[in-house]
Design a protein around this motif. Structure first.
Motif, PDB file in Angstrom:
ATOM      1  N   ASP A 110       4.670  43.146 -30.178  1.00 58.11           N
ATOM      2  CA  ASP A 110       4.217  42.113 -29.253  1.00 58.11           C
ATOM      3  C   ASP A 110       2.840  42.500 -28.713  1.00 58.11           C
ATOM      4  O   ASP A 110       2.595  43.664 -28.369  1.00 58.11           O
ATOM      5  CB  ASP A 110       5.210  41.974 -28.095  1.00 58.11           C
ATOM      6  CG  ASP A 110       4.708  41.046 -27.003  1.00 58.11           C
ATOM      7  OD1 ASP A 110       4.726  39.820 -27.207  1.00 58.11           O
ATOM      8  OD2 ASP A 110       4.282  41.566 -25.944  1.00 58.11           O
ATOM      9  N   LYS A 111       1.945  41.528 -28.643  1.00 63.25           N
ATOM     10  CA  LYS A 111       0.561  41.814 -28.257  1.00 63.25           C
ATOM     11  C   LYS A 111       0.468  42.506 -26.897  1.00 63.25           C
ATOM     12  O   LYS A 111      -0.224  43.522 -26.757  1.00 63.25           O
ATOM     13  CB  LYS A 111      -0.250  40.511 -28.227  1.00 63.25           C
ATOM     14  CG  LYS A 111      -1.717  40.718 -27.876  1.00 63.25           C
ATOM     15  CD  LYS A 111      -2.476  39.396 -27.822  1.00 63.25           C
ATOM     16  CE  LYS A 111      -2.110  38.594 -26.592  1.00 63.25           C
ATOM     17  NZ  LYS A 111      -2.969  37.379 -26.428  1.00 63.25           N
ATOM     18  N   ASN A 112       1.137  41.964 -25.905  1.00 59.24           N
ATOM     19  CA  ASN A 112       1.059  42.540 -24.559  1.00 59.24           C
ATOM     20  C   ASN A 112       1.660  43.948 -24.515  1.00 59.24           C
ATOM     21  O   ASN A 112       1.138  44.840 -23.848  1.00 59.24           O
ATOM     22  CB  ASN A 112       1.770  41.633 -23.560  1.00 59.24           C
ATOM     23  CG  ASN A 112       1.068  40.307 -23.381  1.00 59.24           C
ATOM     24  OD1 ASN A 112      -0.154  40.218 -23.506  1.00 59.24           O
ATOM     25  ND2 ASN A 112       1.832  39.253 -23.102  1.00 59.24           N
ATOM     26  N   ARG A 113       2.754  44.119 -25.259  1.00 63.34           N
ATOM     27  CA  ARG A 113       3.393  45.432 -25.288  1.00 63.34           C
ATOM     28  C   ARG A 113       2.491  46.458 -25.970  1.00 63.34           C
ATOM     29  O   ARG A 113       2.384  47.608 -25.521  1.00 63.34           O
ATOM     30  CB  ARG A 113       4.741  45.319 -26.011  1.00 63.34           C
ATOM     31  CG  ARG A 113       5.554  46.599 -26.007  1.00 63.34           C
ATOM     32  CD  ARG A 113       5.900  47.022 -24.604  1.00 63.34           C
ATOM     33  NE  ARG A 113       6.617  48.296 -24.600  1.00 63.34           N
ATOM     34  CZ  ARG A 113       6.593  49.157 -23.602  1.00 63.34           C
ATOM     35  NH1 ARG A 113       5.881  48.884 -22.519  1.00 63.34           N
ATOM     36  NH2 ARG A 113       7.268  50.276 -23.659  1.00 63.34           N
ATOM     37  N   MET A 114       1.833  46.042 -27.051  1.00 59.69           N
ATOM     38  CA  MET A 114       0.914  46.954 -27.733  1.00 59.69           C
ATOM     39  C   MET A 114      -0.245  47.330 -26.825  1.00 59.69           C
ATOM     40  O   MET A 114      -0.702  48.471 -26.821  1.00 59.69           O
ATOM     41  CB  MET A 114       0.413  46.326 -29.035  1.00 59.69           C
ATOM     42  CG  MET A 114       1.454  46.314 -30.150  1.00 59.69           C
ATOM     43  SD  MET A 114       0.764  45.964 -31.788  1.00 59.69           S
ATOM     44  CE  MET A 114       0.177  44.297 -31.580  1.00 59.69           C
ATOM     45  N   HIS A 115      -0.751  46.377 -26.048  1.00 59.05           N
ATOM     46  CA  HIS A 115      -1.821  46.663 -25.082  1.00 59.05           C
ATOM     47  C   HIS A 115      -1.398  47.786 -24.132  1.00 59.05           C
ATOM     48  O   HIS A 115      -2.153  48.732 -23.888  1.00 59.05           O
ATOM     49  CB  HIS A 115      -2.144  45.408 -24.267  1.00 59.05           C
ATOM     50  CG  HIS A 115      -3.268  44.603 -24.806  1.00 59.05           C
ATOM     51  ND1 HIS A 115      -4.528  45.131 -25.044  1.00 59.05           N
ATOM     52  CD2 HIS A 115      -3.343  43.296 -25.150  1.00 59.05           C
ATOM     53  CE1 HIS A 115      -5.319  44.179 -25.506  1.00 59.05           C
ATOM     54  NE2 HIS A 115      -4.632  43.072 -25.598  1.00 59.05           N
ATOM     55  N   ILE A 116      -0.179  47.661 -23.608  1.00 57.71           N
ATOM     56  CA  ILE A 116       0.319  48.656 -22.658  1.00 57.71           C
ATOM     57  C   ILE A 116       0.462  50.022 -23.326  1.00 57.71           C
ATOM     58  O   ILE A 116       0.069  51.050 -22.764  1.00 57.71           O
ATOM     59  CB  ILE A 116       1.675  48.198 -22.075  1.00 57.71           C
ATOM     60  CG1 ILE A 116       1.471  46.934 -21.220  1.00 57.71           C
ATOM     61  CG2 ILE A 116       2.310  49.306 -21.243  1.00 57.71           C
ATOM     62  CD1 ILE A 116       2.759  46.269 -20.773  1.00 57.71           C
ATOM     63  N   LEU A 117       1.007  50.032 -24.547  1.00 62.20           N
ATOM     64  CA  LEU A 117       1.195  51.298 -25.259  1.00 62.20           C
ATOM     65  C   LEU A 117      -0.146  51.981 -25.550  1.00 62.20           C
ATOM     66  O   LEU A 117      -0.279  53.200 -25.402  1.00 62.20           O
ATOM     67  CB  LEU A 117       1.945  51.051 -26.567  1.00 62.20           C
ATOM     68  CG  LEU A 117       3.437  50.711 -26.434  1.00 62.20           C
ATOM     69  CD1 LEU A 117       4.003  50.255 -27.776  1.00 62.20           C
ATOM     70  CD2 LEU A 117       4.209  51.919 -25.903  1.00 62.20           C
ATOM     71  N   ILE A 118      -1.127  51.187 -25.957  1.00 62.86           N
ATOM     72  CA  ILE A 118      -2.453  51.748 -26.243  1.00 62.86           C
ATOM     73  C   ILE A 118      -3.031  52.438 -25.007  1.00 62.86           C
ATOM     74  O   ILE A 118      -3.666  53.490 -25.090  1.00 62.86           O
ATOM     75  CB  ILE A 118      -3.401  50.634 -26.747  1.00 62.86           C
ATOM     76  CG1 ILE A 118      -2.999  50.194 -28.165  1.00 62.86           C
ATOM     77  CG2 ILE A 118      -4.856  51.090 -26.736  1.00 62.86           C
ATOM     78  CD1 ILE A 118      -3.673  48.926 -28.627  1.00 62.86           C
ATOM     79  N   GLN A 119      -2.786  51.855 -23.841  1.00 60.99           N
ATOM     80  CA  GLN A 119      -3.361  52.388 -22.609  1.00 60.99           C
ATOM     81  C   GLN A 119      -2.551  53.541 -22.017  1.00 60.99           C
ATOM     82  O   GLN A 119      -3.102  54.396 -21.317  1.00 60.99           O
ATOM     83  CB  GLN A 119      -3.477  51.258 -21.577  1.00 60.99           C
ATOM     84  CG  GLN A 119      -4.468  50.171 -21.969  1.00 60.99           C
ATOM     85  CD  GLN A 119      -4.374  48.943 -21.071  1.00 60.99           C
ATOM     86  OE1 GLN A 119      -3.575  48.908 -20.130  1.00 60.99           O
ATOM     87  NE2 GLN A 119      -5.180  47.942 -21.357  1.00 60.99           N
ATOM     88  N   THR A 120      -1.228  53.570 -22.302  1.00 66.94           N
ATOM     89  CA  THR A 120      -0.370  54.518 -21.576  1.00 66.94           C
ATOM     90  C   THR A 120       0.258  55.610 -22.436  1.00 66.94           C
ATOM     91  O   THR A 120       0.618  56.666 -21.910  1.00 66.94           O
ATOM     92  CB  THR A 120       0.770  53.763 -20.860  1.00 66.94           C
ATOM     93  OG1 THR A 120       1.575  53.061 -21.839  1.00 66.94           O
ATOM     94  CG2 THR A 120       0.210  52.757 -19.859  1.00 66.94           C
ATOM     95  N   ASP A 121       0.398  55.376 -23.747  1.00 68.82           N
ATOM     96  CA  ASP A 121       1.085  56.353 -24.591  1.00 68.82           C
ATOM     97  C   ASP A 121       0.137  57.487 -24.981  1.00 68.82           C
ATOM     98  O   ASP A 121      -0.709  57.343 -25.865  1.00 68.82           O
ATOM     99  CB  ASP A 121       1.630  55.663 -25.845  1.00 68.82           C
ATOM    100  CG  ASP A 121       2.519  56.596 -26.668  1.00 68.82           C
ATOM    101  OD1 ASP A 121       2.600  57.793 -26.332  1.00 68.82           O
ATOM    102  OD2 ASP A 121       3.128  56.120 -27.643  1.00 68.82           O
ATOM    103  N   LYS A 122       0.279  58.618 -24.330  1.00 62.46           N
ATOM    104  CA  LYS A 122      -0.593  59.768 -24.575  1.00 62.46           C
ATOM    105  C   LYS A 122      -0.334  60.416 -25.937  1.00 62.46           C
ATOM    106  O   LYS A 122      -1.169  61.160 -26.448  1.00 62.46           O
ATOM    107  CB  LYS A 122      -0.405  60.819 -23.472  1.00 62.46           C
ATOM    108  CG  LYS A 122      -0.611  60.291 -22.057  1.00 62.46           C
ATOM    109  CD  LYS A 122      -2.027  59.747 -21.846  1.00 62.46           C
ATOM    110  CE  LYS A 122      -2.231  59.302 -20.404  1.00 62.46           C
ATOM    111  NZ  LYS A 122      -3.571  58.706 -20.197  1.00 62.46           N
TER     112      LYS A 122
END
Length: 205
Positions: A87-99
């Motif tokens: 999901d686009k929004n979920r991928m956005h969050i993962l890109i920003q938060t998944d170290k």
């Protein structure tokens, strides 16, 4: 009787006065710069192909940005990364938060999101407009304004969906398409105005 009972006669009178201006607006239409649309479509397609090549160099496979399961399987196979959601929004969050996300995966997913946006703009804003122009042979396009199209009382029109800002190249150094630039001032009118006040309706404009 209901309107009168609710003491909304002034509202009804205003809505009645609105009918003929809306009719005139619908029948006037908007003159479209077809050459600009064609040029922008070519630029968007070139950008799509460029980004797809970037992703091919990252993973060595040609996968459509909408092949959700294929993307997940490739990331596991190539990078040992288990993508939780495409999901686009979920991928956005993962890109920003998944170290723990590898840099190559991050770049790939950013490209996937961008590709989906590019393809949406072509399919939603450019192709339908070109189709209308080509099928009617007219230089104008027309919409309908529905003053009672929403429970909130706001206007509805298929033209209200156009983004107000341009879409640019990945590096941000080149404007690919600006929805407002596809409309040009008709020779019968001196100017065109864009009025975009938050939450203020066409009634006031």
């Amino acid at each position: 009787p209901i309107v009168k009972d609710k003491e909304q006669m002034q509202v009804l009178k205003r809505e009645m006065r609105l009918i003929m201006p809306l009719v005139r607006m619908e029948r006037t239409g908007y003159t479209v710069d077809k050459d600009y649309l064609i040029k922008c479509k070519q630029a968007l397609i070139f950008e799509v192909n460029t980004i797809k090549e970037m992703n091919y160099r990252i993973c060595g496979e040609r996968i459509s940005p909408n092949q959700h399961q294929a993307i997940k399987e490739m990331l596991i196979r190539k990078f040992d990364y288990d993508l939780q959601s495409t999901d686009k929004n979920r991928m956005h969050i993962l890109i920003q938060t998944d170290k723990e996300m590898p840099d190559k995966v991050k770049e790939y997913l950013e490209n996937v999101i961008y590709l989906r946006t590019l393809e949406k703009w072509i399919a939603t804003y450019i192709n339908p407009m070109l189709y209308k122009l080509n099928t009617t042979g007219d230089t104008k396009v027309y919409t309908m304004y529905n003053p009672n199209g929403a429970v909130s009382g706001r206007f509805t029109s298929n033209f209200q969906q156009f983004p107000k800002n341009a879409i640019c190249s990945k590096l941000g150094d080149f404007e690919l398409f600006h929805p407002r630039k596809m409309f040009v001032v008709d020779k019968d009118y001196p100017e065109m105005a864009y009025i975009d006040y938050s939450q203020i309706e066409l009634r006031l404009q």
